[in-house]
Design a protein around this motif. Structure first.
Motif, PDB file in Angstrom:
ATOM      1  N   ILE A  37     -73.487  -7.014  28.752  1.00  0.00           N
ATOM      2  CA  ILE A  37     -72.321  -6.373  28.144  1.00  0.00           C
ATOM      3  C   ILE A  37     -72.008  -7.037  26.804  1.00  0.00           C
ATOM      4  O   ILE A  37     -71.928  -8.263  26.719  1.00  0.00           O
ATOM      5  N   GLY A  93     -57.928  -9.681  25.204  1.00  0.00           N
ATOM      6  CA  GLY A  93     -59.376  -9.596  25.292  1.00  0.00           C
ATOM      7  C   GLY A  93     -60.007 -10.749  26.036  1.00  0.00           C
ATOM      8  O   GLY A  93     -60.923 -10.556  26.854  1.00  0.00           O
ATOM      9  N   ILE A 139     -67.909  -3.306  24.855  1.00  0.00           N
ATOM     10  CA  ILE A 139     -66.454  -3.193  25.055  1.00  0.00           C
ATOM     11  C   ILE A 139     -65.748  -3.723  23.814  1.00  0.00           C
ATOM     12  O   ILE A 139     -66.073  -4.811  23.325  1.00  0.00           O
ATOM     13  N   THR A 140     -64.800  -2.960  23.297  1.00  0.00           N
ATOM     14  CA  THR A 140     -63.990  -3.412  22.171  1.00  0.00           C
ATOM     15  C   THR A 140     -62.551  -3.611  22.628  1.00  0.00           C
ATOM     16  O   THR A 140     -62.002  -2.805  23.370  1.00  0.00           O
ATOM     17  N   TYR A 183     -69.110  -7.764  24.169  1.00  0.00           N
ATOM     18  CA  TYR A 183     -67.640  -7.780  24.208  1.00  0.00           C
ATOM     19  C   TYR A 183     -67.116  -8.241  22.855  1.00  0.00           C
ATOM     20  O   TYR A 183     -67.401  -9.361  22.418  1.00  0.00           O
ATOM     21  N   ALA A 210     -62.143 -10.181  29.348  1.00  0.00           N
ATOM     22  CA  ALA A 210     -63.569 -10.491  29.287  1.00  0.00           C
ATOM     23  C   ALA A 210     -63.957 -11.511  30.351  1.00  0.00           C
ATOM     24  O   ALA A 210     -65.033 -11.421  30.954  1.00  0.00           O
ATOM     25  N   VAL A 221     -70.634 -12.123  23.115  1.00  0.00           N
ATOM     26  CA  VAL A 221     -69.258 -12.021  22.642  1.00  0.00           C
ATOM     27  C   VAL A 221     -69.157 -12.208  21.128  1.00  0.00           C
ATOM     28  O   VAL A 221     -69.954 -12.914  20.515  1.00  0.00           O
ATOM     29  N   LEU A 246     -72.372 -11.742  29.165  1.00  0.00           N
ATOM     30  CA  LEU A 246     -71.734 -11.163  27.990  1.00  0.00           C
ATOM     31  C   LEU A 246     -72.318 -11.719  26.703  1.00  0.00           C
ATOM     32  O   LEU A 246     -72.705 -12.890  26.627  1.00  0.00           O
TER      33      LEU A 246
END
Length: 306
Positions: free
Chosen positions: A6, A15, A66-67, A8, A19, A31, A29
């Protein structure tokens, strides 16, 4: 079956804890945040995750992005701006915007992303009690024009939340979020009115809260935010007053787009914007109390923290 990697983007007040729920659920993730220290802190806490490398192709091995950013315009810039990551993503990548964005901006972005064969889901956040997001207790409202995107996003969203609701087509999640906040604003304004008027009449605002919380006036502000952060003067809900004003503006646009007429959005914007003039940038939304105190000529009795 292995879990997808993912991406992020946005490790701010909301967030970061959102997260953090994902590596706890077994996800890896990649990031990115505007603050390098936030990135370093996150990967130190979760060593299975990594900081995104510089460049537009930093997330090209991620199936889901994901934002969690200030608004939809920032989301668009991150994805399709001059240095946007979108063109480098694989076809079929799902982008989940959990920011508090305008549903109209979301629908426009979805059309642009479709040209790159990318799928957009809007899934903003609310919560039933203060700081629920820290323990995967969020409520997520989902909108998308693609059933495939929803099915791909749902396991990821379930790992970050307690409740998920599919609201409808793309933008429906953001519309629900802004209307949820609009309802919350009504209770905030009524509570601030009641507290200053009550104290001027001779009531103790702390006892007033105790009564409201076992009566029909109970709401999120009486039970959590104003009780724990406003009257204690700690002002640390993690949600900024400027963002609340932004959300009311979006709610006004949503309401007006339906042709329905109501005067409350303008009243709310007037009262809350007055509060912005009295506080510093980034102030907690409960600091709006200062505007009511100023207009009423009182300082509300401080509440001791429970």
């Amino acid at each position: 079956m292995s879990l997808p990697t993912i991406g992020y983007i946005g490790l701010g007040n909301a967030g970061y804890p959102m997260a953090a729920n994902l590596p706890r659920a077994g996800y890896t993730l990649v990031v990115r945040d505007a603050d390098p220290e936030r990135e370093k802190k996150f990967v130190h806490e979760f060593p299975s995750c990594r900081i995104a490398k510089p460049g537009k192709d930093a997330f090209n091995d991620c199936e889901v992005i994901i934002t969690m950013l200030p608004n939809g315009k920032v989301v668009r810039d991150v994805v399709l701006g001059e240095n946007g990551i979108g063109p480098a993503l694989k076809a079929g990548t799902v982008i989940i915007d959990t920011s508090s964005s305008s549903p109209f901006d979301t629908r426009a972005l979805g059309e642009e992303l479709a040209a790159h064969k990318l799928l957009l889901v809007d899934s903003p956040i609310t919560q039933e009690f203060l700081h629920a997001i820290h323990d995967a207790g969020a409520t997520l409202m989902i909108g998308s024009d693609s059933e495939e995107a929803i099915q791909k996003a749902k396991p990821v969203l379930d790992a970050m939340s307690k409740y998920t609701f599919v609201m409808g087509r793309l933008g429906a999640g953001h519309a629900m979020k802004t209307l949820n906040n609009y309802v919350s604003v009504g209770s905030i304004i009524a509570l601030c009115d009641a507290l200053v008027a009550g104290q001027k009449f001779g009531l103790d605002p702390n006892v007033m809260l105790d009564v409201l919380n076992v009566g029909t006036g109970k709401n999120f502000s009486t039970a959590y935010s104003m009780k724990e952060e406003g009257l204690t003067r700690r002002f640390q809900t993690g949600y900024q007053l400027s963002l609340l004003v932004k959300d009311v503006k979006i709610a006004k646009e949503v309401i007006e787009s339906t042709g329905f007429k109501t005067g409350f959005p303008d009243l709310a914007l007037h009262d809350l914007s007055d509060g912005l003039k009295l506080v510093q940038d980034g102030a907690c939304h409960t600091e709006c109390l200062k505007s009511w105190e100023s207009r009423a000529g009182v300082t509300l009795k401080r509440r001791e923290r429970d």
